[in-house]
Design an enzyme around this catalytic site. Structure first.
Site: not given
Ligand code: FES
Length: 175
Positions: A136
């Site tokens: 993410h």
């Molecule tokens: S940003 Fe979601 S697991 Fe690393």
């Protein structure tokens, strides 16, 4: 308790279930910042760890990084602190000896659990840009301090470790 393992993307899984562990807003949620990982001592010889190189260990079923940082990388850590979520590591998990700008006992040697504090993916080293999480897009600097962009709420976890000699690091205990 169901044992946890990591899949090929580094996602945290419940072993034997095939299920990704979800809903862990901060998977390594510690009740206190002194709850850093310890135990299972592992000696690591740093003799051949060149400047700029990252060593990945398997410790307590977790990837643990040892990175020998360059003087330029250390100097750069001061430049972007306004963009960090927790620049002083006040809300992050590490031994007290690592609560400093470098997040390390010896500035040049960085040791951290290589798991994102969002949902436990394994971030990837992007040279001088630090570590980027593929899941993410959370982004950490070379001291494992998380930038405000992305969902990770805290800096990378630093485990207990100490130096038994110049080139012998012992993971798992602070002395
Ligand atoms: S940003 Fe979601 S697991 Fe690393």
């Amino acid at each position: 308790m169901t044992p946890l393992r990591f899949n090929r993307r580094g996602m945290l899984m419940a072993a034997g279930t095939g299920a990704t562990v979800a809903g862990l807003a901060y998977w390594w949620q510690a009740s206190h910042d002194s709850d850093y990982p310890r135990g299972s001592p592992l000696a690591v010889d740093l003799t051949d760890l060149a400047v700029g190189k990252l060593l990945t260990l398997d410790w307590q079923d977790k990837p643990v990084w040892v990175l020998r940082r360059t003087p330029a990388e250390l100097a750069a850590l001061a430049a972007h602190e306004a963009r960090l979520t927790d620049p002083q590591s006040e809300k992050s998990v590490q031994p007290e000896s690592c609560r400093n700008r470098h997040r390390a006992i010896r500035p040049e040697i960085f040791v951290a659990v290589g798991l994102c504090t969002h949902l436990g993916c394994t971030p990837q080293l992007r040279g001088a840009d630090g570590f980027t999480c593929p899941c993410h897009a959370s982004h950490y600097d070379l001291a494992g301090r998380v930038f405000k962009v992305g969902p990770a709420p805290a800096n990378l976890v630093i485990p207990a470790y100490h130096f038994a000699s110049e080139n012998r690091l012992v993971l798992g205990s602070t002395a």
